[in-house]
Design a protein around this motif. Structure first.
Motif, short mmCIF file in Angstrom:
data_model
loop_
_atom_site.label_atom_id
_atom_site.label_comp_id
_atom_site.label_asym_id
_atom_site.label_seq_id
_atom_site.Cartn_x
_atom_site.Cartn_y
_atom_site.Cartn_z
N GLN A 53 -4.73 6.49 -6.03
CA GLN A 53 -5.80 5.99 -5.18
C GLN A 53 -7.09 6.78 -5.40
N SER A 54 -6.99 8.09 -5.55
CA SER A 54 -8.20 8.89 -5.72
C SER A 54 -8.86 8.66 -7.07
N GLN A 55 -8.10 8.23 -8.06
CA GLN A 55 -8.67 7.95 -9.37
C GLN A 55 -9.24 6.54 -9.47
N ASP A 56 -8.80 5.65 -8.59
CA ASP A 56 -9.24 4.25 -8.62
C ASP A 56 -10.55 4.14 -7.85
N GLN A 57 -11.62 3.79 -8.54
CA GLN A 57 -12.93 3.67 -7.92
C GLN A 57 -13.32 2.21 -7.66
N SER A 58 -12.45 1.27 -7.97
CA SER A 58 -12.79 -0.14 -7.77
C SER A 58 -12.76 -0.49 -6.29
N THR A 59 -13.41 -1.56 -5.94
CA THR A 59 -13.43 -2.03 -4.55
C THR A 59 -12.33 -3.04 -4.29
N ASN A 60 -11.56 -3.40 -5.30
CA ASN A 60 -10.47 -4.36 -5.16
C ASN A 60 -9.31 -3.69 -4.42
N GLN A 61 -8.94 -4.22 -3.26
CA GLN A 61 -7.86 -3.65 -2.45
C GLN A 61 -6.50 -4.27 -2.75
N TYR A 62 -6.46 -5.28 -3.62
CA TYR A 62 -5.21 -5.98 -3.90
C TYR A 62 -4.26 -5.10 -4.71
N CYS A 63 -3.07 -4.90 -4.22
CA CYS A 63 -2.03 -4.09 -4.88
C CYS A 63 -2.54 -2.69 -5.22
N LYS A 64 -3.32 -2.13 -4.36
CA LYS A 64 -3.85 -0.79 -4.60
C LYS A 64 -2.73 0.25 -4.55
N PHE A 65 -1.79 0.05 -3.66
CA PHE A 65 -0.67 0.98 -3.52
C PHE A 65 0.54 0.40 -4.22
N ASP A 66 0.59 0.48 -5.51
CA ASP A 66 1.68 -0.09 -6.29
C ASP A 66 2.82 0.92 -6.36
N SER A 67 3.54 1.05 -5.26
CA SER A 67 4.63 2.02 -5.18
C SER A 67 5.81 1.38 -4.44
N GLN A 68 6.96 1.34 -5.10
CA GLN A 68 8.14 0.77 -4.46
C GLN A 68 8.63 1.65 -3.32
N LEU A 69 8.42 2.96 -3.43
CA LEU A 69 8.84 3.87 -2.36
C LEU A 69 7.99 3.65 -1.11
N LEU A 70 6.70 3.47 -1.28
CA LEU A 70 5.82 3.18 -0.15
C LEU A 70 6.16 1.83 0.47
N THR A 71 6.50 0.86 -0.36
CA THR A 71 6.92 -0.45 0.13
C THR A 71 8.23 -0.33 0.91
N LEU A 72 9.16 0.49 0.42
CA LEU A 72 10.42 0.71 1.13
C LEU A 72 10.16 1.35 2.48
N PHE A 73 9.25 2.32 2.53
CA PHE A 73 8.88 2.95 3.80
C PHE A 73 8.37 1.91 4.79
N THR A 74 7.49 1.05 4.33
CA THR A 74 6.88 0.06 5.21
C THR A 74 7.88 -0.99 5.67
N SER A 75 8.71 -1.46 4.78
CA SER A 75 9.59 -2.60 5.10
C SER A 75 10.95 -2.21 5.64
N SER A 76 11.32 -0.93 5.61
CA SER A 76 12.67 -0.53 6.03
C SER A 76 12.94 -0.88 7.49
N LEU A 77 11.97 -0.75 8.35
CA LEU A 77 12.16 -1.09 9.76
C LEU A 77 12.48 -2.57 9.91
N TYR A 78 11.74 -3.41 9.21
CA TYR A 78 11.92 -4.86 9.36
C TYR A 78 13.24 -5.32 8.73
N LEU A 79 13.64 -4.71 7.63
CA LEU A 79 14.93 -5.05 7.03
C LEU A 79 16.08 -4.64 7.94
#
Length: 133
Positions: A53-79
């Motif tokens: 994230q710190s190296q990415d200077q673009s303003t495009n927010q789409y798929c900025k956090f391309d991390s399966q571990l972060l996705t698992l953190f976010t979705s584990s509660l709902y699963l």
């Protein structure tokens, strides 16, 4: 003609509980979305995402956090909530509503304590799974 609109005279609590549950899930979406974009959180628990994230200077927010571990953190509660919902009626039928609610509250409390004390990603994911149950 001035009758009550409640069916069965349940006091509305049986309707209020699912509504509150929906509010809690909505609140969690807002909080987890906000927290996962905070630099201190990413730096401590998801350093690869933070560096990307710190190296990415673009303003495009789409798929900025391309991390399966972060996705698992976010979705584990709902699963966990999805899987638990398949067994909830059987557990409630066997234990009764009162004990099921108490056990659910205790499991939620343990999950909240684990998430509060989390120093590693695995603790966060385990805590969120317990929050979903």
């Amino acid at each position: 003609m001035g009758g009550s609109y409640m069916v069965g005279g349940g006091g509305g609590l049986s309707e209020a509980y699912p509504a509150m549950d929906g509010l809690i899930f909505g609140y969690d979406i807002g909080v987890s979305g906000g927290v996962t974009s905070m630099a201190p959180f990413l730096k401590k628990l998801f350093p690869s995402v933070y560096h990307k994230q710190s190296q990415d200077q673009s303003t495009n927010q789409y798929c900025k956090f391309d991390s399966q571990l972060l996705t698992l953190f976010t979705s584990s509660l709902y699963l966990a909530a999805l899987v638990a919902s398949f067994f909830a009626s059987h557990v409630t039928k066997k234990l009764g509503r009162r004990i099921s609610m108490i056990v659910g509250g205790v499991v939620f409390l343990i999950g909240a304590i684990i998430n509060t004390a989390a120093v590693h990603v695995s603790m966060l994911i385990i805590g969120r799974i317990l929050l979903g149950v």
